[in-house]
Design an enzyme around this catalytic site. Structure first.
Site, PDB file in Angstrom:
ATOM      1  N   LYS A  44      -0.467   3.813  -1.989  1.00 25.35           N
ATOM      2  CA  LYS A  44      -0.007   3.854  -3.386  1.00 25.35           C
ATOM      3  C   LYS A  44      -1.044   3.221  -4.334  1.00 25.35           C
ATOM      4  O   LYS A  44      -1.397   3.816  -5.344  1.00 25.35           O
ATOM      5  CB  LYS A  44       1.343   3.121  -3.535  1.00 25.35           C
ATOM      6  N   ARG A  93      12.398  -0.011  -5.335  1.00 26.87           N
ATOM      7  CA  ARG A  93      12.335  -0.180  -3.881  1.00 26.87           C
ATOM      8  C   ARG A  93      13.723  -0.221  -3.255  1.00 26.87           C
ATOM      9  O   ARG A  93      13.835  -0.330  -2.034  1.00 26.87           O
ATOM     10  CB  ARG A  93      11.633  -1.494  -3.563  1.00 26.87           C
ATOM     11  N   ARG A 124      -6.626  -4.314   5.342  1.00 29.44           N
ATOM     12  CA  ARG A 124      -6.831  -4.069   3.897  1.00 29.44           C
ATOM     13  C   ARG A 124      -7.561  -5.234   3.220  1.00 29.44           C
ATOM     14  O   ARG A 124      -7.282  -6.403   3.491  1.00 29.44           O
ATOM     15  CB  ARG A 124      -5.481  -3.865   3.224  1.00 29.44           C
ATOM     16  N   ARG A 182      -4.841 -10.156   1.032  1.00 26.29           N
ATOM     17  CA  ARG A 182      -3.532 -10.664   0.607  1.00 26.29           C
ATOM     18  C   ARG A 182      -2.910 -11.552   1.682  1.00 26.29           C
ATOM     19  O   ARG A 182      -3.010 -11.248   2.875  1.00 26.29           O
ATOM     20  CB  ARG A 182      -2.588  -9.483   0.318  1.00 26.29           C
ATOM     21  N   ARG A 231       7.946  -6.269   6.443  1.00 25.51           N
ATOM     22  CA  ARG A 231       7.889  -5.354   5.277  1.00 25.51           C
ATOM     23  C   ARG A 231       8.180  -3.913   5.700  1.00 25.51           C
ATOM     24  O   ARG A 231       8.817  -3.162   4.958  1.00 25.51           O
ATOM     25  CB  ARG A 231       6.504  -5.441   4.621  1.00 25.51           C
TER      26      ARG A 231
END
Ligand code: ADP
Ligand code: AMP
Length: 204
Positions: free
Chosen positions: A13, A88, A122, A152, A163
């Site tokens: 996204k 969400r 990431r 992160r 998650r």
């Protein structure tokens, strides 16, 4: 054009949002980015959100909805916007439908088995938000803007697993919700980044 980018954590996204926002000249509104900014600045919202984010859980609906409602009132949203990471939950989607109309919901469809690797590998630019992956990038400076690259805190395997479970249980039902409203556009998020973007532009 008012657009929602839907998809599991790691579906791509943020990567696509940077490109869509640039091409269509609409603001990229990421609730995750808003929370991370608040955490960095030590605001009350940031303090509250951090406890949930660190555990890989969702921040309560009423907190997120208020933030988005206020953000959408800002001037730069008057010709459209791109929502990334919101809604969400079904409750958030219902709340959003009372605030604004949505023209398109782009669902980045991807095999969930690929996501743990995408998320733990990431790396992100602190300044422009560009996403990288350690499989193809090992620098410490963003190739687009020279900004600092960071990882992160919630991209560790324990939080990632929680998650992904939260996504399955609470966010995935939104695919059906928006499909029944005839605004859903499914895009194969397993293709390379440029091909995903090409498909998004075609569908928009
Ligand atoms: P999201 O915002 O949905 O959580 P990101 O856009 O940050 O996901 O992407 C997660 C990770 O996957 C990043 O490391 C990014 O570079 C990588 N990635 C994004 N899109 C693709 C793609 N189409 N193919 C391979 N890797 C991708
Ligand atoms: P993201 O940057 O979209 O991956 O979001 C990071 C974290 O912020 C999530 O794991 C949630 O804890 C929180 N968050 C972001 N957006 C929302 C939302 N719409 N509802 C609840 N929590 C959210």
């Amino acid at each position: 054009m008012n657009i929602i980018l839907l998809g599991a954590p790691g579906a791509g996204k943020g990567t696509q949002a940077v490109r869509i926002s640039e091409k269509y000249k609409i603001p990229h509104i990421s609730t995750g980015d808003i929370f991370r900014k608040n955490i960095k600045e030590g605001t009350p919202v940031g303090l509250k959100a951090k406890a949930y984010i660190d555990k890989g859980q969702l921040v309560p609906d009423e907190v997120v909805v208020e933030i988005v409602e206020n953000r959408l009132k800002e001037k730069d949203c008057k010709n459209g916007y791109l929502l990334d990471g919101f809604p969400r939950t079904l409750a958030q989607a219902e709340a959003l439908s009372k605030i604004t109309d949505i023209d398109a919901v782009i669902n980045l469809d991807i095999d969930l088995k690929l996501l743990a690797d995408r998320l733990t590998g990431r790396r992100i630019c602190r300044d422009c938000g560009e996403s990288y992956h350690i499989s193809s990038f090992s620098g410490s400076e963003c190739t687009k803007c020279g900004g600092e690259i960071y990882q992160r805190d919630d991209d560790n395997i324990e939080t990632v697993n929680s998650r992904l479970t939260v996504y399955e249980n609470q966010t995935k039902p939104l695919i059906e919700y928006y499909s029944s409203k005839n605004v859903l556009k499914n895009i194969d998020g397993g293709q390379d980044i440029d091909k995903v973007f090409e498909d998004i532009v075609k569908t928009l």
